[in-house]
Design a protein around this motif. Structure first.
Motif, short mmCIF file in Angstrom:
data_model
loop_
_atom_site.label_atom_id
_atom_site.label_comp_id
_atom_site.label_asym_id
_atom_site.label_seq_id
_atom_site.Cartn_x
_atom_site.Cartn_y
_atom_site.Cartn_z
N ILE A 180 1.11 -1.29 -0.05
CA ILE A 180 0.05 0.00 -0.18
C ILE A 180 0.94 1.32 -0.12
CG2 ILE A 180 -1.75 1.28 1.44
CD1 ILE A 180 -2.74 -1.35 2.19
N GLY A 181 1.94 1.35 0.70
CA GLY A 181 3.14 2.25 0.89
C GLY A 181 3.55 2.76 -0.63
N THR A 209 3.51 6.07 -5.18
CA THR A 209 3.56 6.01 -6.74
C THR A 209 2.40 7.04 -7.27
OG1 THR A 209 4.37 3.99 -7.06
CG2 THR A 209 3.26 5.22 -8.86
N THR A 210 1.31 7.23 -6.69
CA THR A 210 0.08 7.83 -6.74
C THR A 210 0.34 9.36 -6.37
OG1 THR A 210 -1.19 6.22 -6.33
CG2 THR A 210 -2.38 8.41 -6.46
N ALA A 229 0.85 8.97 -18.34
CA ALA A 229 1.73 8.68 -17.33
C ALA A 229 2.44 7.17 -17.11
CB ALA A 229 1.40 9.56 -16.08
N GLY A 230 1.42 6.42 -17.46
CA GLY A 230 1.94 4.82 -17.38
C GLY A 230 1.87 4.36 -16.04
N GLY A 231 0.91 4.52 -15.15
CA GLY A 231 0.82 4.23 -13.67
C GLY A 231 1.07 2.69 -13.52
N THR A 241 4.24 -1.02 -9.42
CA THR A 241 2.67 -0.93 -8.99
C THR A 241 2.04 -2.18 -9.25
OG1 THR A 241 2.16 0.04 -11.13
CG2 THR A 241 2.45 1.69 -9.12
N ASN A 242 2.57 -3.01 -10.34
CA ASN A 242 1.76 -4.32 -10.58
C ASN A 242 2.38 -5.34 -9.71
OD1 ASN A 242 0.64 -3.27 -12.80
ND2 ASN A 242 2.37 -3.57 -14.38
#
Length: 109
Positions: free
Chosen positions: A40-41, A46-47, A77-79, A84-85
């Motif tokens: 979650i961190g 990233t967000t 932006a390619g989040g 993140t994955n």
């Protein structure tokens, strides 16, 4: 309600690993809680980095305050990078694992 049922519901509905506290398995609960919190961190970092970048671009005038343009910029932006994955996968695996583990621990009792 049985302790097993409570543990499974708490792990499923509230947070992965919390149901293990009902079963008095605190160390085992940490095996699910700690990786989930770390993941979650990563997602939050990233967000928030993307949000900070967008705010800076809007304040500098490089990005107009137009909702469709901002949404397009967020998409571009390619989040969905590797970190993140992996963080998302860790959350899903911990959540499902904690539910199954809580059910499995009290299965024979």
């Amino acid at each position: 309600m049985k302790a097993k049922t409570k543990a499974v519901l708490i792990s499923a509905l509230l947070f992965p690993g919390l149901g293990h506290f009902v079963l008095k398995r605190a160390m085992r609960a940490c095996l699910f809680i700690v990786p989930t919190l770390l993941a979650i961190g990563v997602l939050l970092r990233t967000t928030l980095a993307l949000a900070d970048q967008l705010v800076a671009e809007i304040q500098s005038g490089a990005l107009p305050l137009d909702i469709p343009l901002i949404m397009e910029r967020i998409s571009a932006a390619g989040g969905d990078d590797t970190s993140t994955n992996v963080a998302s996968l860790v959350i899903v695996v911990c959540w499902l694992g904690s539910i199954l583990d809580a059910w499995w621990l009290e299965r024979g009792k």
